[in-house]
Design a protein around this motif. Structure first.
Motif, PDB file in Angstrom:
ATOM      1  N   ASP A  42      -7.792  -1.628  -0.991  1.00 48.27           N
ATOM      2  CA  ASP A  42      -6.817  -1.222   0.029  1.00 48.27           C
ATOM      3  C   ASP A  42      -7.494  -0.441   1.147  1.00 48.27           C
ATOM      4  N   GLN A  43      -8.422   0.442   0.783  1.00 47.48           N
ATOM      5  CA  GLN A  43      -9.127   1.238   1.788  1.00 47.48           C
ATOM      6  C   GLN A  43     -10.017   0.364   2.663  1.00 47.48           C
ATOM      7  N   THR A  44     -10.590  -0.681   2.086  1.00 51.29           N
ATOM      8  CA  THR A  44     -11.416  -1.605   2.867  1.00 51.29           C
ATOM      9  C   THR A  44     -10.572  -2.315   3.919  1.00 51.29           C
ATOM     10  N   THR A  45      -9.360  -2.721   3.540  1.00 44.56           N
ATOM     11  CA  THR A  45      -8.441  -3.341   4.504  1.00 44.56           C
ATOM     12  C   THR A  45      -8.078  -2.346   5.605  1.00 44.56           C
ATOM     13  N   MET A  46      -7.791  -1.107   5.211  1.00 37.97           N
ATOM     14  CA  MET A  46      -7.443  -0.072   6.192  1.00 37.97           C
ATOM     15  C   MET A  46      -8.584   0.167   7.168  1.00 37.97           C
ATOM     16  N   ILE A  47      -9.814   0.235   6.659  1.00 41.06           N
ATOM     17  CA  ILE A  47     -10.947   0.585   7.519  1.00 41.06           C
ATOM     18  C   ILE A  47     -11.178  -0.499   8.563  1.00 41.06           C
ATOM     19  N   LYS A  48     -10.883  -1.753   8.220  1.00 39.19           N
ATOM     20  CA  LYS A  48     -11.014  -2.835   9.198  1.00 39.19           C
ATOM     21  C   LYS A  48      -9.955  -2.715  10.292  1.00 39.19           C
ATOM     22  N   ASP A  49      -8.746  -2.307   9.909  1.00 37.39           N
ATOM     23  CA  ASP A  49      -7.697  -2.080  10.909  1.00 37.39           C
ATOM     24  C   ASP A  49      -8.049  -0.900  11.805  1.00 37.39           C
ATOM     25  N   LEU A  50      -8.608   0.148  11.223  1.00 38.65           N
ATOM     26  CA  LEU A  50      -8.993   1.324  12.006  1.00 38.65           C
ATOM     27  C   LEU A  50     -10.135   0.990  12.962  1.00 38.65           C
ATOM     28  N   ALA A  51     -10.987   0.041  12.571  1.00 39.21           N
ATOM     29  CA  ALA A  51     -12.074  -0.387  13.461  1.00 39.21           C
ATOM     30  C   ALA A  51     -11.509  -1.081  14.702  1.00 39.21           C
ATOM     31  N   VAL A  94       0.854  -1.186   0.000  1.00 44.61           N
ATOM     32  CA  VAL A  94       0.000   0.000   0.000  1.00 44.61           C
ATOM     33  C   VAL A  94       0.889   1.234   0.000  1.00 44.61           C
ATOM     34  N   ASP A  95       0.630   2.138  -0.928  1.00 40.03           N
ATOM     35  CA  ASP A  95       1.426   3.359  -1.011  1.00 40.03           C
ATOM     36  C   ASP A  95       1.154   4.258   0.189  1.00 40.03           C
ATOM     37  N   GLN A  96       2.217   4.756   0.816  1.00 40.36           N
ATOM     38  CA  GLN A  96       2.061   5.605   2.000  1.00 40.36           C
ATOM     39  C   GLN A  96       1.250   6.857   1.698  1.00 40.36           C
ATOM     40  N   ALA A  97       1.467   7.441   0.530  1.00 41.02           N
ATOM     41  CA  ALA A  97       0.730   8.656   0.172  1.00 41.02           C
ATOM     42  C   ALA A  97      -0.773   8.376   0.066  1.00 41.02           C
ATOM     43  N   ASP A  98      -1.137   7.206  -0.483  1.00 42.91           N
ATOM     44  CA  ASP A  98      -2.557   6.847  -0.589  1.00 42.91           C
ATOM     45  C   ASP A  98      -3.178   6.667   0.791  1.00 42.91           C
ATOM     46  N   LEU A  99      -2.416   6.051   1.698  1.00 38.72           N
ATOM     47  CA  LEU A  99      -2.917   5.830   3.053  1.00 38.72           C
ATOM     48  C   LEU A  99      -3.101   7.157   3.783  1.00 38.72           C
ATOM     49  N   ILE A 100      -2.122   8.045   3.678  1.00 42.62           N
ATOM     50  CA  ILE A 100      -2.222   9.355   4.322  1.00 42.62           C
ATOM     51  C   ILE A 100      -3.395  10.142   3.745  1.00 42.62           C
ATOM     52  N   ALA A 101      -3.570  10.062   2.416  1.00 38.79           N
ATOM     53  CA  ALA A 101      -4.688  10.766   1.780  1.00 38.79           C
ATOM     54  C   ALA A 101      -6.021  10.267   2.322  1.00 38.79           C
ATOM     55  N   PHE A 102      -6.158   8.952   2.480  1.00 34.23           N
ATOM     56  CA  PHE A 102      -7.413   8.386   2.987  1.00 34.23           C
ATOM     57  C   PHE A 102      -7.659   8.805   4.434  1.00 34.23           C
ATOM     58  N   LEU A 103      -6.604   8.801   5.258  1.00 40.95           N
ATOM     59  CA  LEU A 103      -6.757   9.200   6.653  1.00 40.95           C
ATOM     60  C   LEU A 103      -7.126  10.680   6.769  1.00 40.95           C
ATOM     61  N   LEU A 104      -6.547  11.510   5.904  1.00 41.49           N
ATOM     62  CA  LEU A 104      -6.894  12.929   5.920  1.00 41.49           C
ATOM     63  C   LEU A 104      -8.334  13.159   5.456  1.00 41.49           C
ATOM     64  N   GLU A 105      -8.770  12.370   4.467  1.00 44.16           N
ATOM     65  CA  GLU A 105     -10.162  12.471   4.021  1.00 44.16           C
ATOM     66  C   GLU A 105     -11.127  12.112   5.151  1.00 44.16           C
ATOM     67  N   LEU A 106     -10.740  11.117   5.960  1.00 46.41           N
ATOM     68  CA  LEU A 106     -11.601  10.715   7.077  1.00 46.41           C
ATOM     69  C   LEU A 106     -11.847  11.872   8.042  1.00 46.41           C
ATOM     70  N   SER A 107     -10.867  12.777   8.164  1.00 49.48           N
ATOM     71  CA  SER A 107     -11.014  13.877   9.108  1.00 49.48           C
ATOM     72  C   SER A 107     -12.098  14.865   8.679  1.00 49.48           C
ATOM     73  N   PHE A 108     -12.557  14.766   7.422  1.00 51.07           N
ATOM     74  CA  PHE A 108     -13.625  15.645   6.941  1.00 51.07           C
ATOM     75  C   PHE A 108     -14.998  14.980   7.025  1.00 51.07           C
ATOM     76  N   HIS A 109     -15.033  13.719   7.416  1.00 53.65           N
ATOM     77  CA  HIS A 109     -16.316  13.036   7.561  1.00 53.65           C
ATOM     78  C   HIS A 109     -16.969  13.443   8.886  1.00 53.65           C
ATOM     79  N   THR A 110     -18.267  13.300   8.938  1.00 53.05           N
ATOM     80  CA  THR A 110     -19.021  13.695  10.130  1.00 53.05           C
ATOM     81  C   THR A 110     -19.115  12.520  11.098  1.00 53.05           C
TER      82      THR A 110
END
Length: 387
Positions: free
Chosen positions: A249-258, A220-236
């Motif tokens: 890749d984002q689906t795998t990340m979201i399970k880890d974040l859970a 997983v590209d680090q820049a893609d992961l950082i971009a997704f995490l930053l996008e999450l900060s704009f969600h309600t």
């Protein structure tokens, strides 16, 4: 005795550490440009907004004219931060240095300021998701997940419910927080003991930083992961967002974040969704922000008897790292800090300064104001005073 210190950077330090090419790719996302702008020191924000519609390089002289008489130190901090994040491009000339806004950042921030931008995903309608957890229920869920995560780190037998952390999470543990020899059960390292005494913000940043560092091993590209995490900060927080809008890749990340309590996963009859908690939407907040710290719960008497007003099993296990816990009532932990408990803590790599800092940060409100600063000879004083 070796002293191992864990440095938990804030999110923008991680962004600044990316190569220039990846940073320019990040700045193609309008919301990331806004997240960067939000994170900047006040003076740096002023420089960016002042230069947003200036397409030619400008010298440092106009910047100095925007300053008050006592603003030179803040000016240096602002310029350094803008250069670290490649928001400012430096052009060296014979007479003086000139600055220009990163063209990709400038173009996309302009678009975002005018149009407002559209998030990659919109909240799901309530007709599909039915009842969502309340704010209180979501906070309780995030707290429970984080506590379970830390209990799993202390000992897998301490967790009250079965946990199955992903291989990504376990790699973070094994890298610096746990060690395992042959067929022995995993044990905490010195860094692991010190990690448990950090405040929640610092712990979260350490885990996120290590998770990002490990992402390359997972393809997983680090820049893609950082971009997704930053996008999450704009969600309600509390809103439901469809899992179908995520990449693999984002689906795998979201399970880890859970696992960490940053999001809650739910499933309906036909669709599945994730619900961000406050931990996720505060990811771009600096470590220096203490607004999320909880009320203190520990009282230590002058004879080093200790009373902790908490029903948390995690609090009890953390206090055992440097104190002798005698008994635990439904809402009270009673113990004492002794020479033996301190020597045991020191052998595990915990320093006296960390113990005192932990007690200061978690002191009950009635005694917090009376606690002095950490003395230079804190180790000798602790050992001399304790029984």
């Amino acid at each position: 005795m070796p002293q191992v210190k864990i440095i938990a950077k804030n999110f923008m330090d991680m962004v600044a550490s990316l190569p220039a090419i990846k940073l320019d790719l990040l700045y193609r996302n309008q919301f990331i440009c806004e997240a960067i702008l939000r994170s900047l020191p006040p003076l740096a924000k002023k420089y960016v907004l002042q230069m947003l519609y200036i397409d030619i390089p400008i010298t440092s002289k106009p910047l100095q004219e925007w300053l008050l008489a006592d603003g030179s130190s803040k000016h240096k901090v602002a310029i350094d931060r803008l250069i670290q994040l490649r928001v400012f491009e430096v052009i060296d000339r014979k007479k003086e240095t000139t600055y220009k806004l990163n063209s990709t950042f400038q173009t996309n921030l302009r678009k975002h300021m005018i149009s407002g931008g559209i998030l990659p995903r919109e909240p799901m309608p309530q007709s599909v998701t039915a009842r969502l957890p309340t704010s209180e229920e979501l906070d309780a869920y995030a707290h429970e997940q984080w506590e379970c995560f830390l209990l799993q780190l202390i000992s897998s037998g301490q967790a009250e419910k079965s946990t199955s952390f992903s291989s990504s999470m376990m790699r973070i543990f094994q890298r610096g927080l746990l060690r395992q020899r042959d067929k022995e059960a995993p044990r905490l390292t010195e860094s692991g003991f010190q990690f448990l005494l950090m405040d929640t913000n610092a712990q979260l940043w350490y885990i996120i930083r290590e998770y990002i560092s490990n992402s390359e091993e997972q393809g997983v590209d680090q820049a893609d992961l950082i971009a997704f995490l930053l996008e999450l900060s704009f969600h309600t927080p509390g809103e439901a967002y469809s899992l179908d809008t995520l990449t693999d890749d984002q689906t795998t990340m979201i399970k880890d974040l859970a696992d960490l309590g940053l999001v809650k996963l739910q499933k309906g009859r036909k669709e599945s969704w994730f619900i961000p908690t406050k931990l996720a939407t505060n990811l771009s907040v600096s470590l220096t922000d203490s607004s999320s710290r909880k009320q203190g719960f520990v009282v230590v008497e002058t004879n080093f008897r200790m009373y902790a007003y908490s029903s948390s099993k995690l609090h009890c296990e953390i206090l055992r790292l440097f104190a002798r816990v005698e008994y635990q009532l439904p809402n009270l932990i009673v113990g004492a800090i002794t020479k033996e408990s301190l020597y045991n803590a020191f052998e595990n790599g915990i320093t006296a300064e960390q113990i005192v800092t932990f007690l200061q940060q978690n002191a009950h409100p009635r005694v917090a104001a009376k606690i002095p600063s950490v003395p230079e000879n804190v180790t000798d004083q602790l050992l001399f005073c304790c029984r």
